[in-house]
Design a protein around this motif. Structure first.
Motif, PDB file in Angstrom:
ATOM      1  N   GLY A 166     -34.143 -15.215  -0.141  1.00  0.00           N
ATOM      2  CA  GLY A 166     -33.567 -14.767   0.665  1.00  0.00           C
ATOM      3  C   GLY A 166     -33.896 -14.064   1.684  1.00  0.00           C
ATOM      4  O   GLY A 166     -33.394 -13.039   2.633  1.00  0.00           O
ATOM      5  N   HIS A 226     -31.835 -13.552   4.738  1.00  0.00           N
ATOM      6  CA  HIS A 226     -31.763 -15.120   5.456  1.00  0.00           C
ATOM      7  C   HIS A 226     -30.658 -16.155   4.282  1.00  0.00           C
ATOM      8  O   HIS A 226     -31.413 -17.025   3.750  1.00  0.00           O
ATOM      9  CB  HIS A 226     -32.939 -16.333   5.592  1.00  0.00           C
ATOM     10  CG  HIS A 226     -33.048 -17.388   5.782  1.00  0.00           C
ATOM     11  ND1 HIS A 226     -33.109 -18.549   5.564  1.00  0.00           N
ATOM     12  CD2 HIS A 226     -33.273 -18.013   7.148  1.00  0.00           C
ATOM     13  CE1 HIS A 226     -32.882 -19.778   5.795  1.00  0.00           C
ATOM     14  NE2 HIS A 226     -33.355 -19.442   7.011  1.00  0.00           N
ATOM     15  N   PRO A 227     -30.050 -15.659   4.041  1.00  0.00           N
ATOM     16  CA  PRO A 227     -28.882 -16.143   3.068  1.00  0.00           C
ATOM     17  C   PRO A 227     -28.611 -18.266   2.724  1.00  0.00           C
ATOM     18  O   PRO A 227     -28.180 -18.197   2.094  1.00  0.00           O
ATOM     19  CB  PRO A 227     -27.904 -16.014   2.887  1.00  0.00           C
ATOM     20  CG  PRO A 227     -27.289 -15.551   5.067  1.00  0.00           C
ATOM     21  CD  PRO A 227     -28.874 -15.159   4.773  1.00  0.00           C
ATOM     22  N   LYS A 229     -30.422 -21.201   3.443  1.00  0.00           N
ATOM     23  CA  LYS A 229     -30.798 -22.069   3.561  1.00  0.00           C
ATOM     24  C   LYS A 229     -31.297 -23.903   4.283  1.00  0.00           C
ATOM     25  O   LYS A 229     -31.578 -24.368   4.991  1.00  0.00           O
ATOM     26  CB  LYS A 229     -32.065 -22.186   2.459  1.00  0.00           C
ATOM     27  CG  LYS A 229     -33.208 -22.949   2.142  1.00  0.00           C
ATOM     28  CD  LYS A 229     -33.805 -23.019   1.460  1.00  0.00           C
ATOM     29  CE  LYS A 229     -35.352 -23.347   0.432  1.00  0.00           C
ATOM     30  NZ  LYS A 229     -36.126 -24.198  -0.069  1.00  0.00           N
ATOM     31  N   ALA A 235     -28.764 -15.777   9.526  1.00  0.00           N
ATOM     32  CA  ALA A 235     -30.188 -15.056   9.770  1.00  0.00           C
ATOM     33  C   ALA A 235     -29.910 -13.685  10.272  1.00  0.00           C
ATOM     34  O   ALA A 235     -29.582 -13.600  11.640  1.00  0.00           O
ATOM     35  CB  ALA A 235     -30.693 -15.847  10.034  1.00  0.00           C
ATOM     36  N   GLU A 265     -37.600 -19.615   7.803  1.00  0.00           N
ATOM     37  CA  GLU A 265     -37.625 -18.754   7.376  1.00  0.00           C
ATOM     38  C   GLU A 265     -39.100 -18.448   7.913  1.00  0.00           C
ATOM     39  O   GLU A 265     -39.684 -17.759   7.116  1.00  0.00           O
ATOM     40  CB  GLU A 265     -37.779 -18.729   5.966  1.00  0.00           C
ATOM     41  CG  GLU A 265     -36.504 -19.013   5.124  1.00  0.00           C
ATOM     42  CD  GLU A 265     -36.391 -19.369   3.679  1.00  0.00           C
ATOM     43  OE1 GLU A 265     -36.538 -18.227   3.484  1.00  0.00           O
ATOM     44  OE2 GLU A 265     -36.611 -20.329   2.842  1.00  0.00           O
TER      45      GLU A 265
END
Length: 369
Positions: A166, A226-227, A229, A235, A265
């Motif tokens: 992340g 980016h915790p 997914k 983010a 991401e």
């Protein structure tokens, strides 16, 4: 990035706009965004796109028609293509010849990089156009910015490093080479579009900046946090960098925050600026998110305000601190990603009457040859 000169033929009538012009601009904006969304949704999702390590094709369009004006940074267009990941550990590299790959893999910063590092190169072509507020006037407007155009080719190297789950960084180095002045053909572009759309003819191009070759060297580092997914999440992306050259010299930094569903991401919203590309990640999951962003610059040199470097030309006194505030929406489906952003830019020169606003649309397609 030339920071946008922030990004790149005027499509609306001269300022100040009337209600008819504003309504026409609003209708055009709505139709354009809806058409692009409809086109993207017609393409079936392909779960293999991320596995193919594709080439990424991106088209950018920035214009102040979205706010019904026709001045300052009035238009930017750009096409960019980003290569597949060229890391030695990646098997499919988009049909790049083996001899070329073998040569690439001998480069120390690729050969000695950690296995999880991604390496991509980008090639781009673009044009930016700048005009004063009153394009109907044919005389030199001393207290407003010069007419100017910038047409350029760019080459960039992107390196993405995953620090932990992340959290990632991306370093970008870019060189842009181009022309300012009549040989940029900005005058031709603007007059052609205005003639085709029966808009006010821009009459002051006789006073544009003189021909001058231009170079921009740019570097930017981005940090991605980016915790989440999958599903609903958020983010953030921070960035800092700068440029050096006779076209633009500045230091910049900023932050973007995103909130939405299946946020990809990648490294944030793509505006037209040197070293500003963000399309490093590829995802085939449908996604939708809202964004807010800030980019601030400490400006030492801006040829579009300071005038020509080696000859006398029209110029104005620039503001040393400039900021772009942006808000927008992005969605992706299958092999396509679409972003619409509205940007508010603070005053760039001393006698500028107000801040400037423009809209930015980018459409990216993920394909192998």
């Amino acid at each position: 990035m030339i920071h946008s000169y922030g990004s790149s033929t005027n499509w609306e009538a001269t300022c100040p706009p009337n209600n008819k012009t504003m309504n026409h601009a609003t209708r055009m904006t709505q139709r354009l965004v809806l058409s692009l969304l409809f086109f993207a949704l017609l393409i079936p999702a392909d779960s293999r796109a991320a596995e193919l390590n594709p080439w990424i094709h991106s088209c950018y369009f920035e214009n102040d028609l979205f706010t019904g004006t026709d001045s300052n940074y009035t238009n930017g267009v750009k096409y960019a293509i980003i290569s597949p990941d060229l890391s030695p550990t990646v098997q499919d590299k988009g049909r790049i010849p083996k001899k070329v790959l073998d040569l690439i893999h001998t480069l120390p910063f690729i050969r000695n990089a950690p296995p999880e590092t991604a390496h991509k190169v980008e090639f781009s072509f673009g044009q930016n156009i700048y005009t004063p507020a009153d394009i109907a006037r044919s005389d030199l407007i001393d207290d407003d910015r010069p007419y100017a155009g910038w047409t350029y080719l760019g080459t960039a190297y992107h390196r993405k490093s995953v620090l932990q789950q992340g959290i990632a960084t991306m370093d970008t180095v870019e060189i842009q080479l181009g022309l300012v002045g009549p040989e940029s053909y900005a005058e031709n572009s603007q007059k052609l579009v205005h003639e085709l759309r029966d808009l006010q003819t821009p009459n002051g191009w006789d006073h544009q900046l003189h021909n001058e070759p231009g170079i921009v060297l740019a570097f930017e580092r981005k940090w991605l946090f980016h915790p989440h997914k999958d599903g609903l999440g958020w983010a953030t992306i921070g960035h800092t960098g700068g440029t050096l050259g006779n076209v633009a010299t500045y230091l910049n930094g900023g932050l973007e925050v995103r909130l939405g569903w299946n946020i990809p991401e990648n490294f944030g919203v793509s505006l037209i600026r040197p070293a500003g590309s963000t399309r490093m990640g590829v995802t085939c999951r449908p996604s939708f998110y809202l964004l807010g962003a800030l980019d601030s610059r400490l400006v030492f040199r801006d040829i579009f305000l300071d005038g020509n470097t080696f000859t006398d030309s029209h110029s104005v006194d620039k503001e040393p601190l400039v900021a772009d505030l942006a808000a927008g929406v992005a969605c992706s489906y299958g092999r396509f990603m679409l972003t619409f952003t509205q940007v508010l830019r603070t005053k760039e020169f001393k006698k500028q009457t107000d801040s400037h606003s423009f809209g930015a649309i980018s459409l990216s397609c993920f394909f192998n040859f």
